[in-house]
Scaffold this motif. Structure first.
Motif, PDB file in Angstrom:
ATOM      1  N   THR A 145       0.687  -1.028  -0.037  1.00 37.33           N
ATOM      2  CA  THR A 145      -0.051  -0.019  -0.071  1.00 37.33           C
ATOM      3  C   THR A 145       0.765   1.209  -0.179  1.00 37.33           C
ATOM      4  OG1 THR A 145      -0.121   0.113   2.528  1.00 37.33           O
ATOM      5  CG2 THR A 145      -1.789  -1.063   1.276  1.00 37.33           C
ATOM      6  N   GLY A 146       2.076   1.000   0.425  1.00 37.43           N
ATOM      7  CA  GLY A 146       3.051   2.094   0.572  1.00 37.43           C
ATOM      8  C   GLY A 146       3.629   2.591  -0.819  1.00 37.43           C
ATOM      9  N   VAL A 147       3.727   1.718  -1.797  1.00 37.59           N
ATOM     10  CA  VAL A 147       4.111   1.791  -2.970  1.00 37.59           C
ATOM     11  C   VAL A 147       3.041   2.261  -3.614  1.00 37.59           C
ATOM     12  CG1 VAL A 147       4.981   0.797  -5.122  1.00 37.59           C
ATOM     13  CG2 VAL A 147       6.141  -0.050  -2.895  1.00 37.59           C
ATOM     14  N   LEU A 148       1.713   1.829  -3.390  1.00 45.86           N
ATOM     15  CA  LEU A 148       0.607   2.503  -3.938  1.00 45.86           C
ATOM     16  C   LEU A 148       0.455   4.119  -3.914  1.00 45.86           C
ATOM     17  CD1 LEU A 148      -2.502   0.666  -4.151  1.00 45.86           C
ATOM     18  CD2 LEU A 148      -2.739   3.160  -3.869  1.00 45.86           C
ATOM     19  N   LEU A 149       0.700   4.465  -2.530  1.00 47.49           N
ATOM     20  CA  LEU A 149       0.604   5.684  -2.107  1.00 47.49           C
ATOM     21  C   LEU A 149       1.842   6.754  -2.763  1.00 47.49           C
ATOM     22  CD1 LEU A 149      -0.295   5.346   1.677  1.00 47.49           C
ATOM     23  CD2 LEU A 149      -1.457   6.468  -0.011  1.00 47.49           C
ATOM     24  N   SER A 150       2.615   5.820  -3.257  1.00 49.39           N
ATOM     25  CA  SER A 150       4.132   6.616  -3.641  1.00 49.39           C
ATOM     26  C   SER A 150       3.648   7.034  -5.093  1.00 49.39           C
ATOM     27  CB  SER A 150       5.442   5.908  -3.801  1.00 49.39           C
ATOM     28  OG  SER A 150       5.260   4.898  -4.530  1.00 49.39           O
ATOM     29  N   ASN A 166      -4.207  11.886   3.099  1.00 51.13           N
ATOM     30  CA  ASN A 166      -5.025  12.259   4.177  1.00 51.13           C
ATOM     31  C   ASN A 166      -6.591  11.509   4.599  1.00 51.13           C
ATOM     32  OD1 ASN A 166      -3.605  13.834   5.717  1.00 51.13           O
ATOM     33  ND2 ASN A 166      -4.602  15.692   5.648  1.00 51.13           N
ATOM     34  N   SER A 167      -6.457  10.281   3.696  1.00 46.66           N
ATOM     35  CA  SER A 167      -7.490   9.500   4.170  1.00 46.66           C
ATOM     36  C   SER A 167      -7.299   8.596   5.203  1.00 46.66           C
ATOM     37  CB  SER A 167      -8.193   8.713   2.750  1.00 46.66           C
ATOM     38  OG  SER A 167      -7.198   7.991   2.573  1.00 46.66           O
ATOM     39  N   VAL A 168      -8.113   7.677   5.560  1.00 50.94           N
ATOM     40  CA  VAL A 168      -7.838   6.502   6.533  1.00 50.94           C
ATOM     41  C   VAL A 168      -7.036   5.618   5.922  1.00 50.94           C
ATOM     42  CG1 VAL A 168      -9.559   7.073   8.462  1.00 50.94           C
ATOM     43  CG2 VAL A 168     -10.343   5.773   6.446  1.00 50.94           C
ATOM     44  N   PHE A 169      -7.020   5.485   4.594  1.00 51.68           N
ATOM     45  CA  PHE A 169      -6.224   4.486   3.963  1.00 51.68           C
ATOM     46  C   PHE A 169      -4.664   4.826   4.463  1.00 51.68           C
ATOM     47  CE2 PHE A 169      -3.602   3.064   0.153  1.00 51.68           C
ATOM     48  CZ  PHE A 169      -4.229   1.699  -0.144  1.00 51.68           C
ATOM     49  N   LEU A 170      -4.309   6.060   4.312  1.00 52.21           N
ATOM     50  CA  LEU A 170      -3.003   6.341   4.862  1.00 52.21           C
ATOM     51  C   LEU A 170      -2.833   5.827   6.347  1.00 52.21           C
ATOM     52  CD1 LEU A 170      -0.329   8.019   4.490  1.00 52.21           C
ATOM     53  CD2 LEU A 170      -1.517   9.631   5.883  1.00 52.21           C
ATOM     54  N   ALA A 175      -8.588  -4.644  13.102  1.00 51.40           N
ATOM     55  CA  ALA A 175      -8.719  -3.173  13.536  1.00 51.40           C
ATOM     56  C   ALA A 175      -8.457  -2.201  12.017  1.00 51.40           C
ATOM     57  CB  ALA A 175      -7.604  -2.720  14.680  1.00 51.40           C
ATOM     58  N   PHE A 176      -7.645  -2.774  11.416  1.00 49.27           N
ATOM     59  CA  PHE A 176      -6.881  -1.831  10.325  1.00 49.27           C
ATOM     60  C   PHE A 176      -7.180  -1.970   8.863  1.00 49.27           C
ATOM     61  CE2 PHE A 176      -4.386  -0.780  14.205  1.00 49.27           C
ATOM     62  CZ  PHE A 176      -4.405   0.447  14.180  1.00 49.27           C
ATOM     63  N   MET A 177      -7.456  -3.479   8.822  1.00 49.57           N
ATOM     64  CA  MET A 177      -7.920  -3.708   7.275  1.00 49.57           C
ATOM     65  C   MET A 177      -9.407  -2.634   6.805  1.00 49.57           C
ATOM     66  SD  MET A 177      -5.733  -5.200   5.942  1.00 49.57           S
ATOM     67  CE  MET A 177      -4.267  -5.094   6.944  1.00 49.57           C
ATOM     68  N   PRO A 178     -10.368  -2.614   7.802  1.00 47.94           N
ATOM     69  CA  PRO A 178     -11.496  -1.862   7.640  1.00 47.94           C
ATOM     70  C   PRO A 178     -11.217  -0.432   7.202  1.00 47.94           C
ATOM     71  CG  PRO A 178     -11.919  -3.036   9.666  1.00 47.94           C
ATOM     72  CD  PRO A 178     -10.609  -3.311   9.193  1.00 47.94           C
ATOM     73  N   LEU A 179      -9.930  -0.136   7.762  1.00 52.93           N
ATOM     74  CA  LEU A 179      -9.676   1.495   7.545  1.00 52.93           C
ATOM     75  C   LEU A 179      -9.057   1.687   5.889  1.00 52.93           C
ATOM     76  CD1 LEU A 179      -7.709   2.949  10.714  1.00 52.93           C
ATOM     77  CD2 LEU A 179     -10.242   2.730  10.064  1.00 52.93           C
ATOM     78  N   TYR A 180      -8.391   0.581   5.499  1.00 47.69           N
ATOM     79  CA  TYR A 180      -8.037   0.679   4.206  1.00 47.69           C
ATOM     80  C   TYR A 180      -9.350   0.855   3.008  1.00 47.69           C
ATOM     81  CZ  TYR A 180      -3.340  -1.041   4.576  1.00 47.69           C
ATOM     82  OH  TYR A 180      -1.772  -0.854   4.713  1.00 47.69           O
ATOM     83  N   ALA A 181     -10.706  -0.152   3.373  1.00 47.04           N
ATOM     84  CA  ALA A 181     -11.897   0.069   2.789  1.00 47.04           C
ATOM     85  C   ALA A 181     -12.462   1.433   2.855  1.00 47.04           C
ATOM     86  CB  ALA A 181     -12.494  -1.069   3.221  1.00 47.04           C
ATOM     87  N   LEU A 182     -12.442   1.869   4.199  1.00 51.19           N
ATOM     88  CA  LEU A 182     -12.855   3.160   4.521  1.00 51.19           C
ATOM     89  C   LEU A 182     -12.147   4.253   3.785  1.00 51.19           C
ATOM     90  CD1 LEU A 182     -13.733   3.012   8.435  1.00 51.19           C
ATOM     91  CD2 LEU A 182     -15.439   3.298   6.704  1.00 51.19           C
ATOM     92  N   GLY A 183     -11.020   4.432   3.653  1.00 52.27           N
ATOM     93  CA  GLY A 183     -10.118   5.177   3.001  1.00 52.27           C
ATOM     94  C   GLY A 183     -10.847   5.182   1.417  1.00 52.27           C
ATOM     95  N   MET A 235     -13.255   4.423   0.358  1.00 50.68           N
ATOM     96  CA  MET A 235     -14.779   4.912   0.148  1.00 50.68           C
ATOM     97  C   MET A 235     -14.922   6.283   0.629  1.00 50.68           C
ATOM     98  SD  MET A 235     -16.453   1.884   2.477  1.00 50.68           S
ATOM     99  CE  MET A 235     -18.018   2.666   3.139  1.00 50.68           C
ATOM    100  N   GLY A 236     -13.599   7.126   0.759  1.00 48.17           N
ATOM    101  CA  GLY A 236     -13.795   8.560   0.977  1.00 48.17           C
ATOM    102  C   GLY A 236     -13.525   9.178   2.578  1.00 48.17           C
ATOM    103  N   MET A 237     -13.504   8.326   3.383  1.00 55.31           N
ATOM    104  CA  MET A 237     -13.397   8.680   4.801  1.00 55.31           C
ATOM    105  C   MET A 237     -12.030   9.377   4.931  1.00 55.31           C
ATOM    106  SD  MET A 237     -13.701   7.023   8.367  1.00 55.31           S
ATOM    107  CE  MET A 237     -13.378   7.804   9.999  1.00 55.31           C
ATOM    108  N   THR A 238     -11.822  10.788   5.406  1.00 49.24           N
ATOM    109  CA  THR A 238     -10.570  11.347   5.681  1.00 49.24           C
ATOM    110  C   THR A 238     -10.292  11.074   7.040  1.00 49.24           C
ATOM    111  OG1 THR A 238     -12.074  13.328   5.860  1.00 49.24           O
ATOM    112  CG2 THR A 238     -10.826  13.214   3.838  1.00 49.24           C
TER     113      THR A 238
END
Lengths: 186, 597
Positions: B399-404, B414-418, B469-477, B479-482
């Motif tokens: 996911t870091g390479v994706l963000l790069s 600044n989404s919860v994906f980060l 705890a954290f996999m849902p945050l990838y999905a939420l990110g 989905m547009g959750m900042t």
């Protein structure tokens, strides 16, 4: 023990100086970014007084030469003289700097008046603060050599002080070039 | 000129019930602790054997205790954040105010990075490095103690903000102009500045100390390419501290000058440039994440060969990869703010540099896997933590390479994906790595191993809890959750409830770990281990000649106490207190050399 300790402390000081280079690099970068942001107040070319700067620079370079020679001295009297001479030259340097700062503040160009002035005061002032710390170090070593004479530990500390003092010289050369000389073309 | 600066009786008044609860808790815990020390009669022993000790092993243990205490605080903050977001689906607004929520997420980040993760790695480094290079202690034992106590002073300042005033509400990195006086007029940001300034100096001193130790004090015949991997990665990490932390010092000082002396470095008026702050702090901040993770890479390089009963695969490539990561980590900081708009070319350069770091990291991963290949693998808990690390860290890496990729980053910034990404790296890498190292080296210092059964329970609960705890945050990110929202859209609530359940599982894991420690200490006779219970060939396991007791000194602790007072003085503009504390510290620091001339 003593040679061992010598290696440690000297190596540690070199590492500290490396980290201090980064500290100044941060301040130089900040100055480089903000030097045009004068907001209508004084700019770099208004600060340039080459004659005092020349004197100031020569004073600091001479002090560096004296402390370098002092590290080679053997007798307590010569060392004390060398430390005292370096200290006085450091004082003269700081005196010039305080005069410059006071003049600017009096002219309504204190550090709070523009981003350029903030970065100028902090960069040059941080160097001045380092010089002051070096002078405090000189006082301490002076008292030590006065009380105990030249011990092994003392000559190690004197070498380290000289190294630190030379480093401040190099930083000053960078300040002289980047802050003052480059301002003529601004 | 007011004697108490800006401090007044009103500064002690907390507005919300939760904040008042925290205030009362800190006061009760602090007074209770002090009274217990005085009346249980342990104070004298504690002072003699621990607080004044210059022994690297005891300093290491004290770092770990600090990390443990602050970890509880950080987890408590995390619990508040997760329960707030799980219950604050509009129109409900949960139980925390926006301001208080912001203070909590700021404190959570600051505490977890500076007062949990950093003490954890400094604890491990203190315990293990002198044994690995077989030196009698570190190069500067007094400075080592000073680093510890300055870190404690920083941690105390963060906790003092629960009692007097408030903490920063501007995030774990307080971006201006929000963190400037105009928008954060309280003392929160000042607490942040001084807690970190003091702890940052402590880290810098430690780096000088350990670099000197590793370079000049290795045992006879141990050349650089003979050094164990943990020593190599510590060397890389400490080099990063040496070159990155001065930038933190600079940027915090400049922000302080803006706030207290009316300067204009980062203000939005009179020519200040807020983006300069963001650049400077990330030029420190990106190396910081490698400072944290590199030593744990070293831990895995010790653990995997030991439990695979094979030599480490590709030692030389491991060394090269470590140094490549060290160098590259200074060249990627802009990826934290591609959205600044530095231009397509600048963003491309930093994006590519970021992707390039994945190469040496990949080399390391493959080296560990090849070490396991055809090895005789024993799945003791340290090895399990490696398995947990390798399977979660790789997700975080990808996911870091994706963000790069700047284009993707514009979407996910600044989404919860980060948030999911960096927790993936820090929990999967730093936390699991620490647990591996702690379980692995524990018998070296305690003389007995930790209970395996509870250790395995803790492991499975941690991995499950982390994923839930954290996999849902990838999905939420996606989905547009900042990030940093104190109220959320109702459509996100189900996944946020799942994340809160994940946190509950992590809390259970931590409870099992505490139980594991207690049970192991109780059963220490049965768990008694020889001097090399895992059959490792690494140098730290070989018996050492007894070390003559180093002399003790309380000076470092006194300077730590003065640093706390000085920092407190700076926060509340009691300049006399700050100057006095600095002057007394200087005298304390200068006097000892007069005794040994």
């Amino acid at each position: 023990m003593s040679t061992h300790q010598h290696n440690h402390s000297l190596f540690g000081l070199w590492l500290y100086i490396l980290s201090d280079c980064v500290l100044f690099a941060g301040l130089f970068a900040t100055f480089a970014v903000l030097r045009g942001q004068t907001f209508g107040n004084l700019s770099g070319s208004d600060l340039l007084h080459l004659s005092t700067l020349l004197v100031q620079t020569l004073v600091l370079l001479t002090s560096s030469m004296i402390i370098g020679l002092t590290t080679q001295a053997k007798s307590r009297g010569v060392i004390l003289f060398g430390l005292a001479a370096t200290f006085i030259l450091g004082l003269v340097f700081i005196g010039f700097e305080i005069q410059e700062f006071a003049g600017l503040v009096a002219a309504g160009a204190g550090p709070g008046h523009s981003a350029f002035l903030s970065s100028f005061f902090v960069l040059v002032g941080t160097h001045g603060l380092h010089v002051a710390v070096g002078m405090l170090w000189m006082l301490i070593l002076g008292v030590q050599v006065w009380l105990h004479g030249t011990t092994h530990a003392f000559s190690r500390r004197l070498t380290m002080l000289a190294l630190f003092w030379h480093f401040l010289d190099i930083v000053w050369i960078a300040i002289f070039s980047i802050v003052y000389l480059l301002s003529t073309t601004l | 000129m007011n004697f108490f600066g800006t401090l007044s009786i009103d500064s002690f008044v907390q507005t919300s019930a939760v904040a008042m609860g925290a205030q009362v808790f800190v006061i009760v815990a602090a007074t209770g602790g002090v009274l217990w020390l005085i009346f249980s009669g342990t104070l004298d022993w504690l002072w003699r054997e621990w607080l004044t000790s210059l022994d690297h092993k005891r300093i290491g243990v004290m770092y770990l205790i600090l990390a443990g205490i602050m970890g509880v605080r950080g987890l408590a903050d995390a619990t508040l954040l997760r329960t707030q977001q799980a219950t604050a689906a509009l129109p409900s607004s949960g139980y925390l105010s926006a301001e208080h929520f912001a203070e909590i997420f700021s404190a959570h980040g600051v505490i977890m990075i500076f007062f949990v993760a950093m003490p954890l790695i400094f604890g491990l480094i203190n315990l293990v490095i002198p044994l690995q290079i077989r030196s009698r202690d570190v190069a500067f034992p007094f400075l080592n103690s000073l680093s510890l106590w300055l870190t404690v002073a920083g941690a105390l300042l963060v906790n003092a903000s629960l009692v007097v005033g408030q903490f920063s509400a501007a995030g774990w990195l307080p971006y201006p102009p929000l963190s400037e006086l105009a928008f954060s007029p309280g003392v929160g940001v000042d607490y942040y500045i001084w807690a970190l300034q003091i702890a940052g100096v402590a880290s810098l001193i430690s780096a000088i100390n350990f670099l000197t130790t590793i370079i000049t004090m290795r045992t006879h015949g141990m050349r650089l390419m003979h050094m164990p991997m943990f020593t190599w990665t510590t060397l890389g990490s400490m080099l990063l501290v040496l070159f990155a932390f001065p930038l933190l010092t600079v940027v915090l000082a400049l922000l302080f000058f803006d706030r207290a002396l009316g300067m204009h470095f980062f203000t939005s008026t009179l020519g200040g440039n807020p983006m300069m702050f963001v650049n400077l702090i990330w030029a420190w901040g990106h190396p910081e994440v490698y400072i944290l993770v590199l030593p744990l890479f070293g831990v895995f390089s010790e653990v995997v060969p030991t439990f695979s009963h094979k030599k480490l695969f590709g030692y030389t490539s491991m060394v090269v990869a470590t140094m490549a990561i060290t160098a590259l980590s200074f060249l990627v900081w802009v990826h934290h703010f591609f959205t600044m708009g530095a231009g397509a070319n600048v963003n491309a350069v930093f994006g590519i540099a970021t992707m390039a770091i994945a190469i040496p990291t990949g080399v390391k991963i493959f080296n560990w896997l090849f070490t396991m290949f055809r090895g005789r693998i024993v799945f003791k808990t340290p090895m399990l933590w490696f398995m947990g690390f390798v399977s979660t860290f790789v997700i975080g890496g990808m996911t870091g390479v994706l963000l790069s990729i700047p284009g993707a980053d514009y979407q996910l910034h600044n989404s919860v994906f980060l948030v999911a990404h960096f927790h993936n790296m820090i929990i999967g890498g730093v936390v699991f790595g620490f647990f591996a190292g702690f379980t692995y080296w524990f018998p070296k210092f305690a003389g007995f191993t930790l209970d395996e059964r509870l250790g395995k329970w803790a492991f499975w609960l941690w991995v499950t809890g982390f994923l839930v705890a954290f996999m849902p945050l990838y999905a939420l990110g996606l989905m547009g959750m900042t990030r940093r929202l104190y109220v959320v859209d109702p459509s996100w609530q189900p996944l946020l409830i799942v994340a809160a359940v994940g946190l509950a599982i992590i809390l259970a894991a931590v409870a099992v770990q505490i139980a594991q420690l207690v049970v192991s200490v109780r059963n220490r006779e049965r768990l008694h281990a020889g001097h090399n219970p895992w059959g490792s060939h690494a140098p730290e396991w070989a018996p050492l000649p007894p070390v003559d007791r180093t002399h003790n000194t309380g000076v470092a602790m006194c300077i730590g106490a003065l640093a706390f007072l000085g920092g407190f003085g700076m926060v509340w503009h009691m300049w006399w207190l700050a100057i006095l504390a600095l002057a007394v510290s200087a005298v304390l620091f200068i006097l000892p050399p007069f005794k040994h001339v």
